[in-house]
Motif scaffolding. Structure first.
Motif, PDB file in Angstrom:
ATOM      1  N   HIS A  59       0.857  -1.191   0.000  1.00  0.00           N
ATOM      2  CA  HIS A  59       0.000   0.000   0.000  1.00  0.00           C
ATOM      3  C   HIS A  59       0.899   1.249   0.000  1.00  0.00           C
ATOM      4  N   ASP A  60       1.865   1.279   0.914  1.00  0.00           N
ATOM      5  CA  ASP A  60       2.774   2.420   1.005  1.00  0.00           C
ATOM      6  C   ASP A  60       3.642   2.558  -0.235  1.00  0.00           C
ATOM      7  N   HIS A  61       4.082   1.443  -0.795  1.00  0.00           N
ATOM      8  CA  HIS A  61       4.926   1.498  -1.997  1.00  0.00           C
ATOM      9  C   HIS A  61       4.155   1.989  -3.219  1.00  0.00           C
ATOM     10  N   LEU A  62       2.901   1.607  -3.339  1.00  0.00           N
ATOM     11  CA  LEU A  62       2.091   2.112  -4.449  1.00  0.00           C
ATOM     12  C   LEU A  62       1.967   3.635  -4.358  1.00  0.00           C
ATOM     13  N   GLY A  63       1.675   4.129  -3.155  1.00  0.00           N
ATOM     14  CA  GLY A  63       1.550   5.576  -2.956  1.00  0.00           C
ATOM     15  C   GLY A  63       2.849   6.301  -3.215  1.00  0.00           C
ATOM     16  N   ALA A  64       3.954   5.729  -2.749  1.00  0.00           N
ATOM     17  CA  ALA A  64       5.257   6.356  -2.958  1.00  0.00           C
ATOM     18  C   ALA A  64       5.570   6.465  -4.449  1.00  0.00           C
ATOM     19  N   GLY A  65       5.218   5.445  -5.210  1.00  0.00           N
ATOM     20  CA  GLY A  65       5.474   5.475  -6.642  1.00  0.00           C
ATOM     21  C   GLY A  65       4.665   6.538  -7.360  1.00  0.00           C
ATOM     22  N   VAL A  66       3.388   6.613  -7.040  1.00  0.00           N
ATOM     23  CA  VAL A  66       2.538   7.620  -7.688  1.00  0.00           C
ATOM     24  C   VAL A  66       2.988   9.019  -7.284  1.00  0.00           C
ATOM     25  N   ASN A  67       3.286   9.222  -6.009  1.00  0.00           N
ATOM     26  CA  ASN A  67       3.773  10.530  -5.558  1.00  0.00           C
ATOM     27  C   ASN A  67       5.096  10.894  -6.208  1.00  0.00           C
ATOM     28  N   ALA A  68       5.949   9.908  -6.461  1.00  0.00           N
ATOM     29  CA  ALA A  68       7.256  10.170  -7.067  1.00  0.00           C
ATOM     30  C   ALA A  68       7.132  10.717  -8.489  1.00  0.00           C
ATOM     31  N   ILE A  69       6.072  10.368  -9.178  1.00  0.00           N
ATOM     32  CA  ILE A  69       5.863  10.929 -10.519  1.00  0.00           C
ATOM     33  C   ILE A  69       5.763  12.451 -10.420  1.00  0.00           C
ATOM     34  N   ARG A  70       4.970  12.923  -9.483  1.00  0.00           N
ATOM     35  CA  ARG A  70       4.806  14.364  -9.275  1.00  0.00           C
ATOM     36  C   ARG A  70       6.109  14.994  -8.788  1.00  0.00           C
ATOM     37  N   THR A  71       6.689  14.392  -7.749  1.00  0.00           N
ATOM     38  CA  THR A  71       7.879  14.968  -7.132  1.00  0.00           C
ATOM     39  C   THR A  71       9.033  15.068  -8.114  1.00  0.00           C
ATOM     40  N   ARG A  72       9.340  13.997  -8.803  1.00  0.00           N
ATOM     41  CA  ARG A  72      10.466  14.009  -9.749  1.00  0.00           C
ATOM     42  C   ARG A  72      10.264  15.043 -10.847  1.00  0.00           C
ATOM     43  N   THR A  73       9.068  15.083 -11.389  1.00  0.00           N
ATOM     44  CA  THR A  73       8.780  16.014 -12.477  1.00  0.00           C
ATOM     45  C   THR A  73       8.932  17.458 -12.013  1.00  0.00           C
ATOM     46  N   LEU A  74       8.331  17.788 -10.870  1.00  0.00           N
ATOM     47  CA  LEU A  74       8.365  19.172 -10.403  1.00  0.00           C
ATOM     48  C   LEU A  74       9.749  19.577  -9.900  1.00  0.00           C
ATOM     49  N   LEU A  75      10.495  18.645  -9.297  1.00  0.00           N
ATOM     50  CA  LEU A  75      11.870  18.955  -8.897  1.00  0.00           C
ATOM     51  C   LEU A  75      12.731  19.254 -10.118  1.00  0.00           C
ATOM     52  N   GLU A  76      12.565  18.477 -11.163  1.00  0.00           N
ATOM     53  CA  GLU A  76      13.348  18.701 -12.381  1.00  0.00           C
ATOM     54  C   GLU A  76      13.033  20.056 -13.012  1.00  0.00           C
ATOM     55  N   GLN A  77      11.793  20.512 -12.884  1.00  0.00           N
ATOM     56  CA  GLN A  77      11.380  21.786 -13.473  1.00  0.00           C
ATOM     57  C   GLN A  77      11.718  22.989 -12.595  1.00  0.00           C
ATOM     58  N   ALA A  78      12.083  22.759 -11.345  1.00  0.00           N
ATOM     59  CA  ALA A  78      12.290  23.849 -10.392  1.00  0.00           C
ATOM     60  C   ALA A  78      13.586  24.605 -10.659  1.00  0.00           C
ATOM     61  N   ASP A  79      13.533  25.911 -10.424  1.00  0.00           N
ATOM     62  CA  ASP A  79      14.727  26.745 -10.414  1.00  0.00           C
ATOM     63  C   ASP A  79      15.327  26.768  -9.008  1.00  0.00           C
ATOM     64  N   VAL A  80      14.460  26.785  -8.014  1.00  0.00           N
ATOM     65  CA  VAL A  80      14.856  26.805  -6.611  1.00  0.00           C
ATOM     66  C   VAL A  80      14.018  25.773  -5.880  1.00  0.00           C
ATOM     67  N   VAL A  81      14.656  25.042  -4.959  1.00  0.00           N
ATOM     68  CA  VAL A  81      13.959  24.068  -4.121  1.00  0.00           C
ATOM     69  C   VAL A  81      14.142  24.495  -2.670  1.00  0.00           C
ATOM     70  N   VAL A  82      13.019  24.682  -1.978  1.00  0.00           N
ATOM     71  CA  VAL A  82      13.039  25.007  -0.552  1.00  0.00           C
ATOM     72  C   VAL A  82      12.554  23.769   0.183  1.00  0.00           C
ATOM     73  N   VAL A  83      13.354  23.308   1.156  1.00  0.00           N
ATOM     74  CA  VAL A  83      12.992  22.111   1.912  1.00  0.00           C
ATOM     75  C   VAL A  83      12.860  22.476   3.382  1.00  0.00           C
ATOM     76  N   ARG A  84      11.658  22.286   3.904  1.00  0.00           N
ATOM     77  CA  ARG A  84      11.328  22.611   5.303  1.00  0.00           C
ATOM     78  C   ARG A  84      11.388  21.347   6.148  1.00  0.00           C
ATOM     79  N   PHE A  85      12.168  21.413   7.206  1.00  0.00           N
ATOM     80  CA  PHE A  85      12.223  20.340   8.196  1.00  0.00           C
ATOM     81  C   PHE A  85      11.558  20.868   9.458  1.00  0.00           C
ATOM     82  N   GLY A  86      10.428  20.269   9.814  1.00  0.00           N
ATOM     83  CA  GLY A  86       9.683  20.727  10.980  1.00  0.00           C
ATOM     84  C   GLY A  86      10.016  19.937  12.228  1.00  0.00           C
TER      85      GLY A  86
END
Length: 155
Positions: A59-86
């Motif tokens: 279940h978790d691996h399926l979600g991680a894979g689908v989310n990775a499509i979004r994450t990889r694509t948007l990270l590649e398109q980004a000029d700047v990446v801000v990462v917040r650690f709470g």
């Protein structure tokens, strides 16, 4: 030029809105993107779309894979990446996003309290700036996007 800024990391506070609102108030030409911040949707997207597997592990691996499509694509398109650690949760996914951004040669800004400095020393070393508050990120964006330096009080 519209700058693409990917906002990665914790989803339980208003830090994204503070950055987006500050950038809008400064009139910056920025398109903000990020992960799906609806925690349940992010966790369950794979199973909801592809079908519920027999074991929770998958279940978790399926979600991680689908989310990775979004994450990889948007990270590649980004000029700047801000990462917040709470403070609330271990941010393994945020650390992974920071590593990917660094490997892609993206301009990386980390955002976290001083008490995380030691744990994040390698991540912060890869970052071009370490901010403590979302308003500092807005200041960085204002400077790099518009060339405007606005000193903060006490600086």
């Amino acid at each position: 030029m519209t700058w693409n800024v990917y906002l990665s990391g914790e989803i339980h506070t208003d830090w994204r809105a503070r950055i987006e609102d500050g950038a809008a108030a400064a009139g910056l030409d920025i398109a903000f993107t990020g992960p799906v911040t609806d925690h349940a949707a992010s966790d369950d997207c794979g199973a909801a779309i592809l079908g519920e597997p027999a074991e929770r592990f998958w279940h978790d691996h399926l979600g991680a894979g689908v989310n990775a499509i979004r994450t990889r694509t948007l990270l590649e398109q980004a000029d700047v990446v801000v990462v917040r650690f709470g403070d609330q949760y271990r941010q393994w996914n945020a650390a992974f996003d920071a590593g990917q951004a660094s490997a892609l040669g993206k301009a990386l800004v980390t955002l976290h309290p001083p008490e995380h400095d030691h744990a994040l020393k390698e991540v912060d070393r890869a970052a071009l700036a370490v901010a403590r508050e979302p308003e500092q990120v807005v200041g960085i964006l204002r400077y790099v996007v518009a060339g405007e330096l606005v000193k903060r009080a006490g600086a």
